[in-house]
Scaffold this active site. Sequence first.
Site, PDB file in Angstrom:
ATOM      1  N   SER A 184       0.634  -1.324   0.236  1.00 33.98           N
ATOM      2  CA  SER A 184      -0.026  -0.034  -0.148  1.00 33.98           C
ATOM      3  C   SER A 184       0.779   1.381   0.084  1.00 33.98           C
ATOM      4  O   SER A 184       1.592   1.282   0.847  1.00 33.98           O
ATOM      5  CB  SER A 184      -0.758  -0.009   1.257  1.00 33.98           C
ATOM      6  OG  SER A 184      -1.314   1.587   1.577  1.00 33.98           O
ATOM      7  N   HIS A 236      -0.871  -1.491  -4.780  1.00 24.57           N
ATOM      8  CA  HIS A 236      -2.161  -1.217  -3.929  1.00 24.57           C
ATOM      9  C   HIS A 236      -2.365   0.466  -3.666  1.00 24.57           C
ATOM     10  O   HIS A 236      -1.524   0.737  -2.951  1.00 24.57           O
ATOM     11  CB  HIS A 236      -2.491  -1.922  -2.616  1.00 24.57           C
ATOM     12  CG  HIS A 236      -3.474  -1.853  -2.068  1.00 24.57           C
ATOM     13  ND1 HIS A 236      -4.764  -2.519  -2.075  1.00 24.57           N
ATOM     14  CD2 HIS A 236      -4.060  -1.018  -0.858  1.00 24.57           C
ATOM     15  CE1 HIS A 236      -5.801  -2.326  -1.711  1.00 24.57           C
ATOM     16  NE2 HIS A 236      -5.231  -1.304  -0.742  1.00 24.57           N
ATOM     17  N   ASP A 283      -4.475   3.619  -2.312  1.00 24.43           N
ATOM     18  CA  ASP A 283      -5.463   3.733  -1.338  1.00 24.43           C
ATOM     19  C   ASP A 283      -5.940   5.063  -1.627  1.00 24.43           C
ATOM     20  O   ASP A 283      -5.300   6.065  -1.163  1.00 24.43           O
ATOM     21  CB  ASP A 283      -4.786   3.662   0.165  1.00 24.43           C
ATOM     22  CG  ASP A 283      -4.826   2.000   0.498  1.00 24.43           C
ATOM     23  OD1 ASP A 283      -5.809   1.371   0.597  1.00 24.43           O
ATOM     24  OD2 ASP A 283      -3.781   1.844   0.917  1.00 24.43           O
ATOM     25  N   MET A 298      -8.388   7.929  -0.833  1.00 21.77           N
ATOM     26  CA  MET A 298      -9.503   8.496   0.309  1.00 21.77           C
ATOM     27  C   MET A 298      -9.966   9.930   0.133  1.00 21.77           C
ATOM     28  O   MET A 298      -9.071  10.767  -0.440  1.00 21.77           O
ATOM     29  CB  MET A 298      -8.631   8.526   1.478  1.00 21.77           C
ATOM     30  CG  MET A 298      -8.037   6.995   2.004  1.00 21.77           C
ATOM     31  SD  MET A 298      -7.186   7.141   3.509  1.00 21.77           S
ATOM     32  CE  MET A 298      -6.480   5.388   3.502  1.00 21.77           C
ATOM     33  N   HIS A 341      -7.783   0.942  -4.555  1.00 21.70           N
ATOM     34  CA  HIS A 341      -8.918   0.866  -3.541  1.00 21.70           C
ATOM     35  C   HIS A 341      -9.654   2.172  -3.219  1.00 21.70           C
ATOM     36  O   HIS A 341      -8.993   3.006  -2.598  1.00 21.70           O
ATOM     37  CB  HIS A 341      -7.925   0.203  -2.082  1.00 21.70           C
ATOM     38  CG  HIS A 341      -8.813   0.083  -1.013  1.00 21.70           C
ATOM     39  ND1 HIS A 341      -8.390  -0.063   0.236  1.00 21.70           N
ATOM     40  CD2 HIS A 341     -10.400   0.145  -0.794  1.00 21.70           C
ATOM     41  CE1 HIS A 341      -9.159  -0.270   1.224  1.00 21.70           C
ATOM     42  NE2 HIS A 341     -10.455  -0.044   0.430  1.00 21.70           N
ATOM     43  N   MET A 367     -11.574   4.444  -1.500  1.00 19.67           N
ATOM     44  CA  MET A 367     -12.513   4.702  -0.112  1.00 19.67           C
ATOM     45  C   MET A 367     -13.083   5.973  -0.116  1.00 19.67           C
ATOM     46  O   MET A 367     -12.628   7.202   0.282  1.00 19.67           O
ATOM     47  CB  MET A 367     -11.571   4.638   1.040  1.00 19.67           C
ATOM     48  CG  MET A 367     -11.107   3.199   1.294  1.00 19.67           C
ATOM     49  SD  MET A 367      -9.531   3.039   2.475  1.00 19.67           S
ATOM     50  CE  MET A 367      -8.294   3.290   0.936  1.00 19.67           C
ATOM     51  N   MET A 401     -11.528  -5.931   4.897  1.00 18.66           N
ATOM     52  CA  MET A 401     -10.726  -4.866   5.637  1.00 18.66           C
ATOM     53  C   MET A 401     -10.542  -5.648   7.010  1.00 18.66           C
ATOM     54  O   MET A 401     -11.483  -5.999   7.725  1.00 18.66           O
ATOM     55  CB  MET A 401     -11.543  -3.653   5.571  1.00 18.66           C
ATOM     56  CG  MET A 401     -11.607  -2.923   4.417  1.00 18.66           C
ATOM     57  SD  MET A 401     -10.197  -2.615   3.466  1.00 18.66           S
ATOM     58  CE  MET A 401      -9.349  -1.595   4.865  1.00 18.66           C
ATOM     59  N   PHE A 419      -6.998   4.671   7.604  1.00 16.79           N
ATOM     60  CA  PHE A 419      -5.667   5.123   7.934  1.00 16.79           C
ATOM     61  C   PHE A 419      -4.671   3.874   7.894  1.00 16.79           C
ATOM     62  O   PHE A 419      -5.022   2.590   8.353  1.00 16.79           O
ATOM     63  CB  PHE A 419      -5.569   5.453   9.372  1.00 16.79           C
ATOM     64  CG  PHE A 419      -6.394   6.724   9.592  1.00 16.79           C
ATOM     65  CD1 PHE A 419      -5.769   8.083   9.238  1.00 16.79           C
ATOM     66  CD2 PHE A 419      -7.723   6.867   9.999  1.00 16.79           C
ATOM     67  CE1 PHE A 419      -6.519   9.304   9.345  1.00 16.79           C
ATOM     68  CE2 PHE A 419      -8.451   7.939  10.190  1.00 16.79           C
ATOM     69  CZ  PHE A 419      -7.963   9.344   9.785  1.00 16.79           C
ATOM     70  N   ASP A 423      -6.672  -6.491   3.918  1.00 19.11           N
ATOM     71  CA  ASP A 423      -6.173  -5.243   4.046  1.00 19.11           C
ATOM     72  C   ASP A 423      -6.090  -4.483   5.323  1.00 19.11           C
ATOM     73  O   ASP A 423      -7.121  -4.398   5.912  1.00 19.11           O
ATOM     74  CB  ASP A 423      -6.773  -4.383   3.118  1.00 19.11           C
ATOM     75  CG  ASP A 423      -6.082  -3.006   2.816  1.00 19.11           C
ATOM     76  OD1 ASP A 423      -5.061  -2.575   3.612  1.00 19.11           O
ATOM     77  OD2 ASP A 423      -6.683  -2.004   2.035  1.00 19.11           O
TER      78      ASP A 423
HETATM   79  C1  DX5 Z   1      -6.324   1.440   5.284  1.00 22.50           C
HETATM   80  C2  DX5 Z   1      -5.766   1.146   3.767  1.00 22.50           C
HETATM   81  C3  DX5 Z   1      -4.605   0.243   3.889  1.00 22.50           C
HETATM   82  C4  DX5 Z   1      -3.343   0.560   4.696  1.00 22.50           C
HETATM   83  C5  DX5 Z   1      -2.445  -0.309   4.973  1.00 22.50           C
HETATM   84  O1  DX5 Z   1      -7.631   2.245   5.008  1.00 22.50           O
HETATM   85  O2  DX5 Z   1      -6.952   0.598   2.898  1.00 22.50           O
HETATM   86  O3  DX5 Z   1      -4.145  -0.343   2.621  1.00 22.50           O
HETATM   87  O4  DX5 Z   1      -2.985   1.638   4.544  1.00 22.50           O
HETATM   88  O5  DX5 Z   1      -1.737  -0.048   5.767  1.00 22.50           O
HETATM   89  P1  DX5 Z   1      -1.092  -1.133   7.130  1.00 22.50           P
HETATM   90  O6  DX5 Z   1      -0.390  -2.150   6.344  1.00 22.50           O
HETATM   91  O7  DX5 Z   1      -0.139  -0.267   7.715  1.00 22.50           O
HETATM   92  O8  DX5 Z   1      -2.068  -1.389   7.861  1.00 22.50           O
HETATM   93 ZN    ZN Z   2      -6.285  -0.324   1.123  1.00 17.30          ZN
END
Ligand code: DX5
Ligand code: ZN
Length: 228
Positions: A18, A43, A45, A47, A76, A78, A147, A153, A185
């Site tokens: 990620s 991956h 993320d 947000m 991903h 969000m 998840m 986060f 994840d």
């Molecule tokens: C959380 C994200 C993850 C996260 C993974 O909302 O989707 O991908 O950043 O980070 P770690 O491995 O540090 O939990």
């Molecule tokens: Zn993610």
Amino acid sequence: MSFRLENIRGQRPVILPSLLLCDFGNLAAEVSRLQDAGINALHLDVMDGHFVPNLSYGMPIVEGLRNLTDMPLDVHLMISNPTSYVQQFVDAGSDLLTVHVEACEDPVSVIKQINESGIASGIALNPATEIDAIDAVLADVDVVLVMSVQAGFGGQSFQPVALEKLRQLAALREANGYSWSLEVDGGINTSTVRDCFQAGADWFVAGSAIFKQECYQAATRNLVELCT
Ligand code: DX5
Ligand code: ZN
């Protein structure tokens, strides 16, 4: 289905870094370090500060990465109202777009929209969301993303409720002949990866467990070896 995704489809375990914690001032160097570490998919993320309280990045980073690598981009989302942004993320070069069931008014139509755009689709569910919330799309997705932390986060602790969900989904897949990959994840590290693998997960997203380590290659290899 994007041809790039074929590299990891049906593979297990696949470690997907990620990029939330990577050095955005030097993305090209990060991508080449990851490639050298044996990573073969990224991956991303996304947000929006609305569906989740945190804000990260959007289409320009996806597009920038697309120009840097042929690795599949697992995006991903969000974000609220994903349907309004699907086409832009497709155009930016995503290979797989995963949306949260909690963010979709009509998950079936969002998944259909992604599938019709010619890339792969995924459905994600937060720790508090029951599996039956995604029943209606299980026949149409390429990936189910469990998840193991509340989305929003990096760096949170793994929630064991994910293990039971992985087991149930793996059994459901077996019973119905579905072919999606099962991705997990959040809080994946050397203490949690093996349990997830044994519970049926195929793909493992890792943020802190890679980017907080000196050597990405050793970090990745450790995670893989703990599974196999
Ligand atoms: C959380 C994200 C993850 C996260 C993974 O909302 O989707 O991908 O950043 O980070 P770690 O491995 O540090 O939990
Ligand atoms: Zn993610």
